[in-house]
Design an enzyme around this catalytic site. Sequence first.
Site, PDB file in Angstrom:
ATOM      1  N   SER A   1       1.623  -1.551  -7.474  1.00 53.41           N
ATOM      2  CA  SER A   1       1.293  -2.722  -8.320  1.00 53.41           C
ATOM      3  C   SER A   1       0.230  -3.593  -7.639  1.00 53.41           C
ATOM      4  CB  SER A   1       2.540  -3.538  -8.665  1.00 53.41           C
ATOM      5  OG  SER A   1       3.339  -3.827  -7.556  1.00 53.41           O
TER       6      SER A   1
ATOM      7  N   LEU B   1       0.817  -1.208   0.000  1.00 56.23           N
ATOM      8  CA  LEU B   1       0.000   0.000   0.000  1.00 56.23           C
ATOM      9  C   LEU B   1       0.856   1.266   0.000  1.00 56.23           C
ATOM     10  CD1 LEU B   1      -2.672  -1.023   2.674  1.00 56.23           C
ATOM     11  CD2 LEU B   1      -3.042  -0.858   0.195  1.00 56.23           C
ATOM     12  N   SER B   2       0.263   2.361  -0.421  1.00 57.76           N
ATOM     13  CA  SER B   2       0.910   3.660  -0.304  1.00 57.76           C
ATOM     14  C   SER B   2       1.207   3.922   1.168  1.00 57.76           C
ATOM     15  CB  SER B   2      -0.007   4.754  -0.859  1.00 57.76           C
ATOM     16  OG  SER B   2       0.593   6.022  -0.728  1.00 57.76           O
ATOM     17  N   GLY B   3       2.444   4.294   1.475  1.00 51.88           N
ATOM     18  CA  GLY B   3       2.804   4.538   2.861  1.00 51.88           C
ATOM     19  C   GLY B   3       3.379   3.329   3.575  1.00 51.88           C
TER      20      GLY B   3
ATOM     21  N   LYS C   1       7.757   1.410   0.594  1.00 53.86           N
ATOM     22  CA  LYS C   1       8.410   0.852  -0.598  1.00 53.86           C
ATOM     23  C   LYS C   1       9.613   1.681  -1.054  1.00 53.86           C
ATOM     24  CE  LYS C   1       4.590   1.032  -2.932  1.00 53.86           C
ATOM     25  NZ  LYS C   1       3.813   1.587  -1.801  1.00 53.86           N
ATOM     26  N   SER C   2       9.409   2.963  -1.281  1.00 56.09           N
ATOM     27  CA  SER C   2      10.496   3.820  -1.775  1.00 56.09           C
ATOM     28  C   SER C   2      11.619   3.942  -0.747  1.00 56.09           C
ATOM     29  CB  SER C   2       9.963   5.213  -2.137  1.00 56.09           C
ATOM     30  OG  SER C   2       9.059   5.139  -3.219  1.00 56.09           O
TER      31      SER C   2
END
Length: 199
Positions: A108, A35-37, A40-41
């Site tokens: 994704s 999920l966003s947050g 990942k980055s």
Amino acid sequence: MEATNHITWHHSTVTKENRHVLNGHKSCVLWFTGLSGSGKSTLANAVDYKLFQLGVSSYVLDGDNIRHGLNRDLGFRVEDRKENIRRIGEVAKLFVDSGQIVSTAFISPFREDREIVRNMLEPEEFIEVYLHCPIQICEKRDPKGLYQKARNGKIADFTGISSPYETPDDPEITINTDQITIQQSVEKIFSYFKEKQIL
């Protein structure tokens, strides 16, 4: 007639295996999904930095960065998301062919799309890294303010709110980013590298 009927794949003189020998390590894709947050980055860049310190050829493909260039013509409808991941898969494959370890940081959300990318690569070259983090924690972090915008109806088709996220069935690595530190997460990935003799 399709344009592809008039083109032929040109095999490189220098092979992927040649590059592995030169570099002293194998190449692969670390496919960070979540999920966003979920981190990942942050984790992709932490892994990349350690690889860099070790002299390993590596690169990070980040979702937002790619949408500034290569995929700036795509929106966030289901079809656009699928095309976004297909293109990234093709780019990631090129990095693997060049002998590098590439980390991709993309939500994704659909299993089918992730499997399509997996099938582009040879066995063990696609390493799915699922960042498990409860949506409540992701919303609390909300580094870009996207969840709030989605809750307010300003962003349509937002993963986890108005669009589904399909968790991986059998990822190579699962990391609970709400429970362990970035450093511990990096160590978990490097343990996998060692186990699979990638480094």
